[in-house]
Design a protein around this motif. Structure first.
Motif: not given
Length: 181
Positions: A19-34
């Motif tokens: 499992l790869l998890v990329a938590p959401v840290f921005s208030p607008d819900g935008a996520v950038s991950f590799y």
């Protein structure tokens, strides 16, 4: 902190080997991950995507990027309200994209660390063979992304939201499934 090669290190993590998890840290819900090389399956939608790329996604308050490697066999517990319960009782094992000739393995432990359920799934052609050892508690296998099965030996089956749900018969440790891909 200013090294671009390390920028993603706090943006995502592997939870186990599948499992790869990329938590959401921005208030607008935008996520950038590799997403690393290879095929990945979105845990929630079943969408298959190719890795080796940066991804940008938008998520709501109760969602996040969660991707599974092919042949991932993920155990989901039956209790949502607390972490300290008998996880092996009524556990569902979700099998993702088991390729021909491949094997998937999952082990479920008791709250005291004792092995309670060990499952090995092997695929040969359209047949999935399942070997189970454990304490005899009820459990199920969900074939994620498999639209239907033509035969099941040693278990019952029913359609489910994410795929076909296999319900092993009491006392049966070997199940064979003829699946349609």
């Amino acid at each position: 902190e200013h090294d671009p090669a390390c920028e993603y290190l706090d943006r995502q993590y592997m939870l186990g080997g599948s499992l790869l998890v990329a938590p959401v840290f921005s208030p607008d819900g935008a996520v950038s991950f590799y997403l690393p090389e290879g095929t990945w399956i979105n845990f929630f939608t079943g969408e298959q995507v190719q890795g080796g790329v940066w991804r940008q996604e938008q998520h709501g308050y109760l969602s996040l990027p969660l991707y599974v490697r092919p042949a991932g066999l993920i155990a989901l517990g039956s209790v949502d309200g607390r972490p300290d319960y008998d996880f092996a009782s009524d556990v569902e094992l979700h099998l993702f994209a088991l390729q021909d000739g491949a094997q998937a393995v999952a082990t479920v432990y008791s709250p005291t660390g004792e092995e309670e359920l060990h499952v090995v799934c092997t695929r040969e052609g359209n047949r999935i063979a399942l070997e189970e050892t454990g304490a005899g508690k009820p459990w199920a296998l969900v074939l994620r992304g498999v639209p239907s099965v033509t035969a099941v030996r040693g278990a019952g089956h029913e359609p489910g939201a994410g795929g076909v749900k296999i319900l092993p018969s009491a006392g049966v440790h070997h199940v064979e499934i003829d699946a349609q891909y």
